[in-house]
Design an enzyme around this catalytic site. Structure first.
Site, PDB file in Angstrom:
ATOM      1  N   SER A 112       0.855  -1.188   0.000  1.00 42.72           N
ATOM      2  CA  SER A 112       0.000   0.000   0.000  1.00 42.72           C
ATOM      3  C   SER A 112       0.881   1.224   0.000  1.00 42.72           C
ATOM      4  O   SER A 112       2.049   1.173   0.423  1.00 42.72           O
ATOM      5  CB  SER A 112      -0.896   0.010   1.246  1.00 42.72           C
ATOM      6  OG  SER A 112      -1.530   1.258   1.424  1.00 42.72           O
ATOM      7  N   TYR A 125      -2.277  -0.749  10.345  1.00 43.45           N
ATOM      8  CA  TYR A 125      -2.347  -1.060   8.913  1.00 43.45           C
ATOM      9  C   TYR A 125      -1.060  -0.649   8.210  1.00 43.45           C
ATOM     10  O   TYR A 125      -0.467  -1.416   7.435  1.00 43.45           O
ATOM     11  CB  TYR A 125      -3.552  -0.354   8.294  1.00 43.45           C
ATOM     12  CG  TYR A 125      -3.717  -0.600   6.814  1.00 43.45           C
ATOM     13  CD1 TYR A 125      -4.316  -1.767   6.351  1.00 43.45           C
ATOM     14  CD2 TYR A 125      -3.281   0.331   5.879  1.00 43.45           C
ATOM     15  CE1 TYR A 125      -4.473  -2.004   4.996  1.00 43.45           C
ATOM     16  CE2 TYR A 125      -3.428   0.108   4.522  1.00 43.45           C
ATOM     17  CZ  TYR A 125      -4.024  -1.057   4.083  1.00 43.45           C
ATOM     18  OH  TYR A 125      -4.168  -1.290   2.734  1.00 43.45           O
TER      19      TYR A 125
END
Length: 242
Positions: A112, A125
């Site tokens: 990501s 995350y």
């Protein structure tokens, strides 16, 4: 194409869509990527029935927002089990078979932009995705002499179901549902389709790219992380509108 999901219906739907898109053959295999034994059985079954995979895509992931101090040990475990250990299991079990076959291959790990863009809103995350990025770099170095490429894909805001299923630490169920709906709406307005990420994955495999930022904001953040990291640190202090 072998589509894997812990939800058998989702795996079957993906396999069906792959066939419609022109894949000569596509099968569905249910498995939870965070479960080591389930992944070992999956790797053995796939190898026995279909052969050694040529391209492995580790794509499973879950979202978790909230303050670091609101994030419980159980929250951390859940995120790391899927986002990091799922990738480790896939690379270890399928990557080893690629290496033993001796005919090359490619491993794609979906990280990501959060892997290199710090934010106060996504500590767990972001940490999991940063680990995936570094794992990919290390594995790429190790497998380079065996003709096996490793690519880390780093999307930004992409319109997928992860927004509506993401969890938020430190809030009650009603507030979590509100935040999920808001995130899904914002990502929907952004409307960057997952098909463009798929196209970026294909380009990354063909070009044997090490890191592929996807979406304009991911590319800008990647450039800033290399040339102006201080700017990213200042941006990280801004409270998320979600």
């Amino acid at each position: 194409v072998v589509a894997v999901d812990r939800d058998p219906e989702s795996a079957a739907r993906t396999a069906q869509e792959a066939r419609r898109a022109g894949a000569p053959a596509a099968w569905a295999e249910p498995a939870d990527v965070s479960d080591e034994q389930a992944m070992e059985k999956l790797a053995e079954r796939v190898t026995t029935e279909y052969g050694v995979v040529d391209v492995l895509v580790n794509n499973a992931g879950i979202g978790l927002g909230g303050s670091f101090f609101d994030t419980t040990p159980e929250d951390w475990k859940q995120v790391l089990d899927v986002n990091l250990w799922g990738v480790i299991h896939g690379c270890r079990l399928f990557g080893r078979r690629m290496a033993e076959r001796g005919q090359g291959g490619h491993i794609v790990n979906v990280a990501s932009a959060a892997a290199y863009q710090p934010t106060r809103a996504l500590p767990a995350y972001s940490t999991s995705k940063a680990a995936v990025l570094m794992l990919s770099e290390c594995l790429r170095a190790e497998l380079a002499g065996q003709g096996i490429g490793v690519t880390a894909i780093c999307p930004g805001f992409v319109n997928t179901a992860i927004t509506s299923t993401a969890r938020f630490a430190g809030v009650d169920a009603e507030e979590e549902r509100r935040l999920q709906k808001r995130a899904a709406r914002l990502y929907g307005l952004r409307n960057y389709p997952p098909e463009k990420v798929a196209a970026a994955i294909l380009r990354g495999v063909v070009r044997d790219a090490a890191v592929v930022p996807v979406t304009p904001e991911a590319r800008v953040a990647y450039a800033l992380s290399r040339w102006m990291p201080g700017a990213l640190r200042r941006i990280a202090r801004v409270k998320s509108p979600v």
